[in-house]
Design a protein around this motif. Structure first.
Motif, short mmCIF file in Angstrom:
data_model
loop_
_atom_site.label_atom_id
_atom_site.label_comp_id
_atom_site.label_asym_id
_atom_site.label_seq_id
_atom_site.Cartn_x
_atom_site.Cartn_y
_atom_site.Cartn_z
N GLY A 8 16.53 -7.13 5.63
CA GLY A 8 15.29 -6.37 5.54
C GLY A 8 15.33 -5.25 4.52
N VAL A 17 9.70 -0.47 6.34
CA VAL A 17 9.11 -0.92 7.61
C VAL A 17 8.27 -2.16 7.39
N THR A 18 7.49 -2.11 6.31
CA THR A 18 6.67 -3.27 5.94
C THR A 18 6.93 -3.60 4.48
N PRO A 19 6.69 -4.81 4.05
CA PRO A 19 6.33 -5.94 4.93
C PRO A 19 7.50 -6.37 5.79
N LEU A 20 7.19 -6.96 6.90
CA LEU A 20 8.24 -7.42 7.80
C LEU A 20 9.10 -8.49 7.10
N PRO A 21 10.36 -8.60 7.48
CA PRO A 21 11.02 -7.83 8.54
C PRO A 21 11.41 -6.44 8.07
N ALA A 22 11.36 -5.48 8.97
CA ALA A 22 11.82 -4.13 8.66
C ALA A 22 13.33 -4.15 8.44
N ARG A 24 17.07 -3.62 8.89
CA ARG A 24 17.97 -3.51 10.03
C ARG A 24 19.13 -2.58 9.68
#
Length: 215
Positions: A8, A17-22, A24
């Motif tokens: 991410g 945070v965006t775009p997903l995935p945030a 990790r």
């Protein structure tokens, strides 16, 4: 230390945070951050890690800066080269103090003595590791003669070499003697100089200046 590179993370190693995935947050990155902070505290002279304290890094930085400031103040106010006190309006006190200390060190490394009778100068380097003497001999010489020159202050150990430069009282084509050092005559106490001419008609010289090197 390294930039976040877990799932991410952006290509440049940033959180998102965006775009997903945030992004990790993984153990490698957290451990790196932890050890960087602990290492900084230790290098700055801080206390051992304390779970109950949340200001150890700040305390270590403040203590280090205060110590450095104290060292600077000691240099500035050092009686060997600094001022008598700190001046908040002066921007060059530290530089002036350092230059003064360097100058004092050079003065201790190089000493100059002048004999009041003969004006002979003795320059001693690094406590006598090498010594340079400067003097002169004055006499109107009109023939090829030998003259003895005694050092006002003998060398402690030995004289390595002597150089001379003839002098004349006034410009004249008849003052054409020159000076040579007599081989084997140089000692820690003095030397012998031979006045020479290039023909049988001796002329004149008003003396000579000399430089002697030894220890």
């Amino acid at each position: 230390m390294h930039r976040i590179d877990s799932a991410g993370a952006t290509v440049g190693g940033l959180f998102k945070v965006t775009p997903l995935p945030a992004t990790r947050v993984d153990a490698d990155w957290l451990n790196a951050v932890q050890e960087e902070i602990i290492t900084a505290i230790a290098q700055l002279g801080g206390a051992l890690p304390d779970k109950e304290s949340q200001h150890q890094l700040a305390a270590a930085i403040i203590a280090y800066v205060a110590h450095a400031k104290g060292n600077v103040e000691r240099v500035i106010t050092d009686p060997l080269g600094g001022n008598s006190g700190l001046d908040g309006g002066a921007s060059n006190q530290l530089l002036v103090a350092i230059l003064a200390m360097i100058s004092r060190g050079l003065n201790q490394a190089i000493t100059v003595t002048v004999d009041p009778t003969t004006s002979e100068r003795t320059i001693s380097f690094l406590g006598g590791l090498a010594i340079l003497k400067l003097g002169y001999y004055r006499e109107t010489v009109t023939s090829e003669v030998v003259r003895n020159v005694a050092f006002a202050l003998p060398f402690p150990n030995s004289c390595w070499s002597v150089l001379t430069q003839g002098v004349i009282a006034a410009p004249s084509i008849y003052r054409d003697l020159w000076v040579q050092i007599v081989p084997g005559s140089t000692t820690k106490n003095g030397f012998q100089a031979q006045f020479q001419s290039d023909d049988d008609n001796d002329h004149a010289l008003s003396g000579f200046d000399w430089w002697a090197v030894g220890n």
